[in-house]
Structure formats: structure tokens, C-alpha cells
Design a protein around this motif. Sequence first.
Motif, PDB file in Angstrom:
ATOM      1  N   SER A  44       0.830  -1.207   0.000  1.00 25.28           N
ATOM      2  CA  SER A  44       0.000   0.000   0.000  1.00 25.28           C
ATOM      3  C   SER A  44       0.862   1.254   0.000  1.00 25.28           C
ATOM      4  O   SER A  44       0.610   2.199  -0.760  1.00 25.28           O
ATOM      5  CB  SER A  44      -0.908   0.023   1.238  1.00 25.28           C
ATOM      6  N   VAL A  45       1.859   1.275   0.880  1.00 25.21           N
ATOM      7  CA  VAL A  45       2.689   2.467   1.020  1.00 25.21           C
ATOM      8  C   VAL A  45       3.531   2.689  -0.234  1.00 25.21           C
ATOM      9  O   VAL A  45       3.691   3.820  -0.703  1.00 25.21           O
ATOM     10  CB  VAL A  45       3.570   2.363   2.280  1.00 25.21           C
ATOM     11  N   LEU A  46       4.044   1.607  -0.818  1.00 23.31           N
ATOM     12  CA  LEU A  46       4.822   1.752  -2.042  1.00 23.31           C
ATOM     13  C   LEU A  46       3.965   2.335  -3.160  1.00 23.31           C
ATOM     14  O   LEU A  46       4.374   3.280  -3.849  1.00 23.31           O
ATOM     15  CB  LEU A  46       5.410   0.412  -2.461  1.00 23.31           C
ATOM     16  N   VAL A  47       2.775   1.789  -3.355  1.00 21.13           N
ATOM     17  CA  VAL A  47       1.914   2.260  -4.437  1.00 21.13           C
ATOM     18  C   VAL A  47       1.442   3.693  -4.170  1.00 21.13           C
ATOM     19  O   VAL A  47       1.221   4.472  -5.093  1.00 21.13           O
ATOM     20  CB  VAL A  47       0.727   1.294  -4.632  1.00 21.13           C
ATOM     21  N   ALA A  48       1.358   4.068  -2.902  1.00 19.34           N
ATOM     22  CA  ALA A  48       0.937   5.420  -2.539  1.00 19.34           C
ATOM     23  C   ALA A  48       2.018   6.461  -2.759  1.00 19.34           C
ATOM     24  O   ALA A  48       1.708   7.647  -2.944  1.00 19.34           O
ATOM     25  CB  ALA A  48       0.494   5.456  -1.082  1.00 19.34           C
ATOM     26  N   THR A  49       3.285   6.041  -2.745  1.00 23.11           N
ATOM     27  CA  THR A  49       4.360   7.030  -2.668  1.00 23.11           C
ATOM     28  C   THR A  49       5.464   6.917  -3.715  1.00 23.11           C
ATOM     29  O   THR A  49       6.165   7.898  -3.965  1.00 23.11           O
ATOM     30  CB  THR A  49       5.036   6.958  -1.289  1.00 23.11           C
ATOM     31  N   ALA A  50       5.676   5.760  -4.326  1.00 20.58           N
ATOM     32  CA  ALA A  50       6.836   5.567  -5.197  1.00 20.58           C
ATOM     33  C   ALA A  50       6.759   6.448  -6.439  1.00 20.58           C
ATOM     34  O   ALA A  50       5.751   6.429  -7.167  1.00 20.58           O
ATOM     35  CB  ALA A  50       6.953   4.104  -5.611  1.00 20.58           C
ATOM     36  N   PRO A  51       7.798   7.221  -6.732  1.00 18.11           N
ATOM     37  CA  PRO A  51       7.816   8.032  -7.958  1.00 18.11           C
ATOM     38  C   PRO A  51       7.615   7.198  -9.222  1.00 18.11           C
ATOM     39  O   PRO A  51       7.063   7.682 -10.211  1.00 18.11           O
ATOM     40  CB  PRO A  51       9.208   8.676  -7.928  1.00 18.11           C
ATOM     41  N   LEU A  52       8.025   5.936  -9.173  1.00 21.00           N
ATOM     42  CA  LEU A  52       7.899   5.038 -10.314  1.00 21.00           C
ATOM     43  C   LEU A  52       6.450   4.899 -10.778  1.00 21.00           C
ATOM     44  O   LEU A  52       6.186   4.595 -11.940  1.00 21.00           O
ATOM     45  CB  LEU A  52       8.466   3.660  -9.941  1.00 21.00           C
ATOM     46  N   LEU A  53       5.503   5.152  -9.847  1.00 22.10           N
ATOM     47  CA  LEU A  53       4.092   4.949 -10.176  1.00 22.10           C
ATOM     48  C   LEU A  53       3.361   6.232 -10.540  1.00 22.10           C
ATOM     49  O   LEU A  53       2.130   6.239 -10.627  1.00 22.10           O
ATOM     50  CB  LEU A  53       3.380   4.233  -9.018  1.00 22.10           C
ATOM     51  N   ASP A  54       4.084   7.308 -10.776  1.00 21.30           N
ATOM     52  CA  ASP A  54       3.431   8.533 -11.232  1.00 21.30           C
ATOM     53  C   ASP A  54       2.639   8.251 -12.506  1.00 21.30           C
ATOM     54  O   ASP A  54       3.184   7.745 -13.490  1.00 21.30           O
ATOM     55  CB  ASP A  54       4.462   9.628 -11.510  1.00 21.30           C
ATOM     56  N   GLY A  55       1.353   8.569 -12.482  1.00 20.69           N
ATOM     57  CA  GLY A  55       0.518   8.387 -13.661  1.00 20.69           C
ATOM     58  C   GLY A  55       0.078   6.969 -13.934  1.00 20.69           C
ATOM     59  O   GLY A  55      -0.604   6.706 -14.923  1.00 20.69           O
TER      60      GLY A  55
END
Length: 313
Positions: free
Chosen positions: A256-267
Amino acid sequence: MVSASRIVTPFGAESTAAEVVAGIDLTGRRAIVTGGASGIGVETARALAGAGAEVTLAVRNTEAGDRTAEDIIATTGNKQVLVAPLDLADRASVAELVAGWEGPLHILVNNAGVMGNPETRTTEGWELQFATNHFGHFGLTTGLHAALAAAGGARVMSLTSSAHLRSPVLFSDIHFRERPYDPWLAYGQSKTANVLFAVEATKRWAGDGITVNAVMPGGIRTNLQRHISEQELEAAARNAGGDVRWRTPEQGAATSVLVATAPLLDGIGGRYFEDCNEPGPHQPGTRRGVAAYALDPEAAERLWEVSVAALAS
């Protein structure tokens, strides 16, 4: 165009929420974590607060929420940990939280849920697991759409489960009015609904800078299993052929935290994540991956229309 290639990260099943958010500064960001006073919700909120975000714990038990907030403040030094009452099975409660929210919302973690309970219905006659796990979060997220759009690049996490592999959403009888109630089929279709919501919400809201992803945290022993005996839990693990690994709440919160915050998932939105990565399609005989029916755009659109109609009635 965002590439459709599968998202791969350096993290995995053993990673913790603190590890995946290390080095990320969330100062000035605002987050809501539903069910933030117990289980993985606590560690999700702690990791976000530890990175500098203002975090609101949206919980049924506000006394437990206050205790959790005090603990998170003490461990992170971030005093911006707030508590708001929320009963996802009560439309008035959802509406009250929405009406009381002011300003932008950057992160919404739809973490709360019920699992495997005896047959229970809301005042509307809705099956409780579907009403809580899907309708409640649907009403909350759509109600907060303007706040999410105002944030610019807002992210929503829809917590699902490998139990989605048990059942698609059976539109002809969502609430078990025509078939015998089965708590696991009911839970399974509610978790499929969480994935379908991510698919359709991203389709509708990408132009507003809002992305929604489904997150499978893995097996964590929490209050979520309060309706399930120890024998049933052990049997489930055995029946999975050893594919279930019990994790700590800190590990369960990591995806959850990774998907909420990782720059890799922008957009990046409309996808399913487990073990801090995007898996492939489900392979029979395993509990890993995502069922094709959970990503079906036609089912996602139909569920959205059903949900709008239900909440408007």
C-alpha cells in the motif's frame, strides 16, 4: 502515453512499509487511511506520517483511533495525525466525513474491511461485506473526488485480496437474495469489486490527475479475521499448498505504502499489485496474480453504474 509494461521494484514480500518509503518526503501531503486504528492500517498510517504527511485515521472506534494517533505521533514525531469517525456500512457516516473534509487530498488508502462474517445485512438490505468493502469505499472515494482532483497527482489505493480469486462479481445476485449465503464467496466478490473499481476510476479520472490501483497486502493475522477460527486459518494455509506466508503488519502495509508514494508509479493506475510489484495473470493452482475477470473493463463499467444507482436509491 504511459507504458503498459509491468511495474517491477527492488522490493518484495519481506519488505516493510518503512523500507519502501525511505527517502521519500511527503511534507505538505494529506492522506486518509480507512481502518487506520488496527492491523496494517496502523503501519500504513505510521509510514506515511513518518515521511511527513498529514494523516487522518478514518475509523469506527474513535477511542482506538485516538490511542493509535498518540502512538504514531510518539514514534514519528509528526503531530499531524488526526482521527475522524467513519462507518463504511452507514451512508450517513460516509457522507459526514466527505462533507467535513476541506482542501486537497493527496493519498486515500481504502484499507478498512470485513471478512468472512455470518450473514448480515445493512438497513438497505445489502450484504454487509459488499456494502462495507465496496459500496462504502465507493461512496467515500467518489464523494472526495473534488479534493483528490484539487491535489494534482492524487493516488487512491483500493485494498483487495487473493480471495478475489474465489468469485467474480455476480451481478445477478450480488446480495445473496437468490442463492444460499456463503461468507467466502461474498468476501471474494467484494474483493473483486475493489479491483474493478481501480480499473474504472482510473479510466474516468485520469484526466483529473487521479490514479487508482488495487493492492493485495498478503496474509496478515489481524482483527480482520475475528470471524474465523484458528483451525479455519490453518486449514486455509494448508489448502493453499504453502502459498500463504503470514506477514507482520509492517510487511503487510508495504505494498500500500509503495503504491501510494513511489515516484515510479506517477501516472500509473488501474492495476493490481502484490508483494510490492505488479504480478502477471493468475496461474491455476496458486493464490498469486490477478484474475482476468477482475480487470475486465466491461465488468468495471457495469459495477460503477450499479454502485451509483445503489447509492442514489
